[in-house]
Scaffold this motif. Structure first.
Motif, PDB file in Angstrom:
ATOM      1  N   LEU A   1      56.325 -47.885   4.040  1.00 34.49           N
ATOM      2  CA  LEU A   1      56.872 -49.955   3.227  1.00 34.49           C
ATOM      3  C   LEU A   1      56.797 -49.365   1.976  1.00 34.49           C
ATOM      4  O   LEU A   1      57.931 -49.579   0.739  1.00 34.49           O
ATOM      5  CB  LEU A   1      55.574 -49.931   3.684  1.00 34.49           C
ATOM      6  CG  LEU A   1      54.833 -51.508   4.682  1.00 34.49           C
ATOM      7  CD1 LEU A   1      54.128 -52.590   4.488  1.00 34.49           C
ATOM      8  CD2 LEU A   1      56.544 -51.982   4.738  1.00 34.49           C
ATOM      9  N   LEU A   2      55.902 -48.182   1.493  1.00 39.64           N
ATOM     10  CA  LEU A   2      56.061 -47.751   0.075  1.00 39.64           C
ATOM     11  C   LEU A   2      57.805 -47.027  -0.264  1.00 39.64           C
ATOM     12  O   LEU A   2      58.390 -47.427  -1.056  1.00 39.64           O
ATOM     13  CB  LEU A   2      54.992 -46.813  -0.836  1.00 39.64           C
ATOM     14  CG  LEU A   2      53.321 -47.786  -0.750  1.00 39.64           C
ATOM     15  CD1 LEU A   2      52.363 -46.565  -0.960  1.00 39.64           C
ATOM     16  CD2 LEU A   2      53.863 -48.231  -1.831  1.00 39.64           C
ATOM     17  N   ALA A   3      57.875 -46.610   0.740  1.00 41.28           N
ATOM     18  CA  ALA A   3      59.391 -45.768   0.936  1.00 41.28           C
ATOM     19  C   ALA A   3      60.435 -46.409   0.668  1.00 41.28           C
ATOM     20  O   ALA A   3      61.548 -46.182   0.779  1.00 41.28           O
ATOM     21  CB  ALA A   3      59.555 -44.312   2.321  1.00 41.28           C
TER      22      ALA A   3
ATOM     23  N   LEU B   1      44.184 -57.724  -2.055  1.00 42.73           N
ATOM     24  CA  LEU B   1      45.875 -56.089  -2.462  1.00 42.73           C
ATOM     25  C   LEU B   1      46.670 -56.340  -1.465  1.00 42.73           C
ATOM     26  O   LEU B   1      47.800 -57.043  -1.355  1.00 42.73           O
ATOM     27  CB  LEU B   1      45.561 -55.179  -3.304  1.00 42.73           C
ATOM     28  CG  LEU B   1      44.377 -55.534  -4.429  1.00 42.73           C
ATOM     29  CD1 LEU B   1      44.070 -53.949  -5.529  1.00 42.73           C
ATOM     30  CD2 LEU B   1      45.241 -56.400  -5.493  1.00 42.73           C
ATOM     31  N   LEU B   2      45.725 -55.538  -0.624  1.00 41.28           N
ATOM     32  CA  LEU B   2      46.842 -55.598   0.980  1.00 41.28           C
ATOM     33  C   LEU B   2      48.117 -56.737   1.314  1.00 41.28           C
ATOM     34  O   LEU B   2      48.956 -56.460   1.748  1.00 41.28           O
ATOM     35  CB  LEU B   2      46.361 -54.938   1.779  1.00 41.28           C
ATOM     36  CG  LEU B   2      46.096 -53.194   1.708  1.00 41.28           C
ATOM     37  CD1 LEU B   2      44.510 -52.904   3.023  1.00 41.28           C
ATOM     38  CD2 LEU B   2      47.400 -52.384   1.402  1.00 41.28           C
ATOM     39  N   TYR B   3      46.781 -57.936   1.391  1.00 46.05           N
ATOM     40  CA  TYR B   3      47.194 -59.193   1.773  1.00 46.05           C
ATOM     41  C   TYR B   3      48.362 -60.035   1.008  1.00 46.05           C
ATOM     42  O   TYR B   3      49.353 -60.744   1.519  1.00 46.05           O
ATOM     43  CB  TYR B   3      46.090 -60.220   2.182  1.00 46.05           C
ATOM     44  CG  TYR B   3      46.536 -61.935   1.991  1.00 46.05           C
ATOM     45  CD1 TYR B   3      47.012 -62.300   3.674  1.00 46.05           C
ATOM     46  CD2 TYR B   3      46.827 -62.489   1.716  1.00 46.05           C
ATOM     47  CE1 TYR B   3      46.954 -63.468   4.153  1.00 46.05           C
ATOM     48  CE2 TYR B   3      47.305 -63.800   1.815  1.00 46.05           C
ATOM     49  CZ  TYR B   3      47.196 -64.378   3.243  1.00 46.05           C
ATOM     50  OH  TYR B   3      47.799 -65.560   3.152  1.00 46.05           O
TER      51      TYR B   3
ATOM     52  N   LEU C   1      57.113 -55.880  -7.053  1.00 48.90           N
ATOM     53  CA  LEU C   1      55.425 -55.776  -6.874  1.00 48.90           C
ATOM     54  C   LEU C   1      54.854 -55.780  -5.870  1.00 48.90           C
ATOM     55  O   LEU C   1      53.605 -55.574  -5.792  1.00 48.90           O
ATOM     56  CB  LEU C   1      55.049 -57.459  -7.237  1.00 48.90           C
ATOM     57  CG  LEU C   1      54.280 -58.837  -7.617  1.00 48.90           C
ATOM     58  CD1 LEU C   1      53.849 -57.950  -9.097  1.00 48.90           C
ATOM     59  CD2 LEU C   1      54.556 -60.397  -7.946  1.00 48.90           C
ATOM     60  N   ALA C   2      55.243 -55.953  -4.580  1.00 52.72           N
ATOM     61  CA  ALA C   2      54.302 -55.427  -3.609  1.00 52.72           C
ATOM     62  C   ALA C   2      54.083 -53.967  -3.586  1.00 52.72           C
ATOM     63  O   ALA C   2      52.911 -53.428  -3.426  1.00 52.72           O
ATOM     64  CB  ALA C   2      55.688 -55.759  -2.461  1.00 52.72           C
ATOM     65  N   LYS C   3      55.406 -53.130  -3.775  1.00 59.57           N
ATOM     66  CA  LYS C   3      54.997 -51.976  -3.980  1.00 59.57           C
ATOM     67  C   LYS C   3      54.057 -51.817  -5.246  1.00 59.57           C
ATOM     68  O   LYS C   3      52.586 -50.565  -4.958  1.00 59.57           O
ATOM     69  CB  LYS C   3      56.130 -50.688  -4.135  1.00 59.57           C
ATOM     70  CG  LYS C   3      56.933 -50.595  -3.576  1.00 59.57           C
ATOM     71  CD  LYS C   3      57.749 -49.897  -3.640  1.00 59.57           C
ATOM     72  CE  LYS C   3      59.024 -49.253  -2.881  1.00 59.57           C
ATOM     73  NZ  LYS C   3      60.089 -49.163  -3.038  1.00 59.57           N
ATOM     74  N   ALA C   4      53.301 -52.446  -5.816  1.00 53.74           N
ATOM     75  CA  ALA C   4      52.807 -52.030  -7.375  1.00 53.74           C
ATOM     76  C   ALA C   4      51.090 -51.896  -6.551  1.00 53.74           C
ATOM     77  O   ALA C   4      50.460 -52.172  -7.018  1.00 53.74           O
ATOM     78  CB  ALA C   4      52.987 -53.106  -8.464  1.00 53.74           C
ATOM     79  N   LEU C   5      51.615 -53.916  -5.615  1.00 55.15           N
ATOM     80  CA  LEU C   5      49.972 -53.702  -5.483  1.00 55.15           C
ATOM     81  C   LEU C   5      48.648 -53.269  -4.212  1.00 55.15           C
ATOM     82  O   LEU C   5      47.864 -52.744  -4.101  1.00 55.15           O
ATOM     83  CB  LEU C   5      50.282 -55.421  -4.643  1.00 55.15           C
ATOM     84  CG  LEU C   5      50.216 -56.396  -5.256  1.00 55.15           C
ATOM     85  CD1 LEU C   5      50.788 -58.022  -4.930  1.00 55.15           C
ATOM     86  CD2 LEU C   5      49.272 -56.721  -6.719  1.00 55.15           C
TER      87      LEU C   5
ATOM     88  N   LYS D   1      52.905 -60.161   2.333  1.00 61.57           N
ATOM     89  CA  LYS D   1      53.063 -62.125   2.149  1.00 61.57           C
ATOM     90  C   LYS D   1      54.455 -61.420   1.294  1.00 61.57           C
ATOM     91  O   LYS D   1      55.113 -62.450   0.994  1.00 61.57           O
ATOM     92  CB  LYS D   1      51.924 -62.736   1.047  1.00 61.57           C
ATOM     93  CG  LYS D   1      50.607 -63.031   1.996  1.00 61.57           C
ATOM     94  CD  LYS D   1      51.463 -63.735   3.226  1.00 61.57           C
ATOM     95  CE  LYS D   1      50.660 -65.082   4.014  1.00 61.57           C
ATOM     96  NZ  LYS D   1      51.072 -65.506   5.834  1.00 61.57           N
ATOM     97  N   LEU D   2      54.520 -60.302   0.104  1.00 62.65           N
ATOM     98  CA  LEU D   2      56.006 -60.515  -0.570  1.00 62.65           C
ATOM     99  C   LEU D   2      57.233 -59.849  -0.245  1.00 62.65           C
ATOM    100  O   LEU D   2      57.343 -59.725  -0.158  1.00 62.65           O
ATOM    101  CB  LEU D   2      55.609 -59.903  -1.363  1.00 62.65           C
ATOM    102  CG  LEU D   2      54.408 -60.077  -2.967  1.00 62.65           C
ATOM    103  CD1 LEU D   2      54.065 -59.828  -4.289  1.00 62.65           C
ATOM    104  CD2 LEU D   2      55.057 -61.947  -3.132  1.00 62.65           C
ATOM    105  N   ILE D   3      56.099 -59.257   0.807  1.00 63.06           N
ATOM    106  CA  ILE D   3      57.704 -57.948   1.832  1.00 63.06           C
ATOM    107  C   ILE D   3      58.028 -58.793   2.823  1.00 63.06           C
ATOM    108  O   ILE D   3      56.868 -59.524   3.709  1.00 63.06           O
ATOM    109  CB  ILE D   3      56.926 -56.661   2.250  1.00 63.06           C
ATOM    110  CG1 ILE D   3      55.989 -56.383   1.152  1.00 63.06           C
ATOM    111  CG2 ILE D   3      58.013 -55.945   3.039  1.00 63.06           C
ATOM    112  CD1 ILE D   3      55.567 -54.480   1.622  1.00 63.06           C
TER     113      ILE D   3
END
Length: 98
Positions: A24-26, A71-73, A33-37, A77-79
């Motif tokens: 997901l990060l890659a 934070l993971l949730y 914002l999802a990467k930041a979380l 949700k943003l992805i």
């Protein structure tokens, strides 16, 4: 199922989840914002700083059990679902090759 088999299954599941979050990060279409979380959740897990110090009985240990999943949730949700599924499929395909 014995205790040892349950531990092996749990270890394999943990490895899959770590690979999923790395994917997901890659992924280039994952929102920033999802990467930041996700990075914030990792940092909160690894770094010695806590919002509630661990020496406070019970509450000090529970903050990790609340903050990190939250934070993971929020990140998930943003992805978009298509990106999450593509990452899960990529991890499954990688595991099948081994």
């Amino acid at each position: 199922m014995g205790f040892r088999a349950q531990l092996v299954t749990l270890g394999q599941r943990f490895k899959q989840e770590v690979l999923f979050y790395r994917a997901l990060l890659a992924h280039p279409q994952t929102p920033w914002l999802a990467k930041a979380l996700l990075w914030l959740a990792l940092a909160y897990l690894v770094l010695p700083f806590d919002l509630i110090p661990d020496f406070i009985p019970l509450i000090g240990q529970l903050d990790e059990l609340v903050i990190i999943p939250l934070l993971l949730y929020l990140a998930l949700k943003l992805i978009p679902v298509t990106i999450r599924q593509a990452c899960r499929d990529a991890v499954a395909a990688e595991q099948d090759q081994k």
